[in-house]
Design a protein around this motif. Structure first.
Motif, PDB file in Angstrom:
ATOM      1  N   GLU B  15       0.846  -1.194   0.000  1.00  0.00           N
ATOM      2  CA  GLU B  15       0.000   0.000   0.000  1.00  0.00           C
ATOM      3  C   GLU B  15       0.880   1.242   0.000  1.00  0.00           C
ATOM      4  N   GLY B  16       0.496   2.216  -0.825  1.00  0.00           N
ATOM      5  CA  GLY B  16       1.261   3.453  -0.894  1.00  0.00           C
ATOM      6  C   GLY B  16       2.313   3.473  -1.979  1.00  0.00           C
ATOM      7  N   THR B  18       4.030   3.120  -5.805  1.00  0.00           N
ATOM      8  CA  THR B  18       3.707   3.507  -7.171  1.00  0.00           C
ATOM      9  C   THR B  18       4.008   2.319  -8.071  1.00  0.00           C
ATOM     10  N   ARG B  59      -5.063   9.626  -8.975  1.00  0.00           N
ATOM     11  CA  ARG B  59      -3.811   8.873  -8.783  1.00  0.00           C
ATOM     12  C   ARG B  59      -3.382   8.104 -10.038  1.00  0.00           C
ATOM     13  N   ASP B  77       0.416   6.014  -5.058  1.00  0.00           N
ATOM     14  CA  ASP B  77      -0.197   5.851  -3.733  1.00  0.00           C
ATOM     15  C   ASP B  77      -1.233   4.714  -3.763  1.00  0.00           C
ATOM     16  N   LYS B  79      -3.795   1.793  -3.311  1.00  0.00           N
ATOM     17  CA  LYS B  79      -4.728   1.429  -2.245  1.00  0.00           C
ATOM     18  C   LYS B  79      -5.062  -0.058  -2.353  1.00  0.00           C
TER      19      LYS B  79
END
Lengths: 114, 111
Positions: B15-16, B18, B59, B77, B79
């Protein structure tokens, strides 16, 4: 709901039986596509219509498959003498005509041939 | 060579992070490009169109490289809810043609 709708959502049939699926596109869309998707693969093109004219058919579409769109609105896809290899998700999509126009899918009909 | 090719993955990212996917196409005359998202046993849903100038939606950023014949999708980012299969789709030759899909790239976002 004004999206693409497909009926039925699920179909279980015995090998050798005929099945028919229906697709109602978004009302103003004049282009309608049928795709088949199996596990782990992307949607494979079967055929598409522009209004009532069937403009292209994939070589995947054997003689047992036929599609119609008689009045340029809803479409049906019939599979005759089903085989186990026909088990797949059958997806319908619709779009307007034009470069860059986006296609939207129905929820699909999941066919299981036993 | 397939008309549209994608790395099937899976891409496992925390998570978070790229993450970026590429999709190559074989027909240099292709004119329209799209990214779809597909959740397990659901229909593909349009994520975004890909324009020559690139396209950004929150995003998500999509880009087209005509010289090398590929499109890309960048997710920033990440999810947990981004976990899905991402399909690219190409109109090979303009308006009078089918939309051709790649096999999809599976993304799994983990804690």
């Amino acid at each position: 709901d004004t999206g693409v709708s497909q009926d039925p959502r699920h179909k279980i049939t015995k090998r050798g039986q005929n099945v028919t699926f229906r697709c109602d596109p978004i009302s103003e869309h004049n282009r309608l596509y049928w795709y088949r998707q199996t596990l782990g693969q992307g949607p494979e093109f079967l055929t598409y219509f522009q209004n009532e004219a069937q403009l292209e058919k994939s070589r995947l579409l054997s003689d047992r498959f036929s599609a119609e769109r008689p009045k340029g609105s809803f479409s049906t896809l019939e599979i005759q003498r089903t085989e186990q290899g026909d088990s797949a998700m059958y997806l319908c999509a619709s779009s307007l005509v034009g470069v860059g126009t986006e296609a939207f899918f129905g929820q699909g009909t999941r066919l299981t041939v036993v | 060579r397939k008309e549209v090719e994608q790395d099937p993955g899976p891409f496992n990212v925390p998570e978070g992070a790229t993450v970026a996917f590429n999709c190559t196409y074989s027909n240099s005359a292709s004119q329209s490009f799209f990214w779809y998202r597909q959740d397990c046993r659901k229909e593909p849903k349009l994520l975004m169109s890909v324009y020559s100038s690139g396209n950004e939606d929150g995003r998500f950023t999509a880009q087209l490289n005509r010289a090398s014949q590929y499109i890309s999708l960048l997710i920033r980012d990440s999810k947990l809810s981004d976990s899905a299969t991402y399909l690219c789709a190409v109109h090979p030759t303009g308006t009078a043609s089918k939309l051709t899909f790649g096999t999809g790239t599976r993304l799994q976002v983990t804690l």
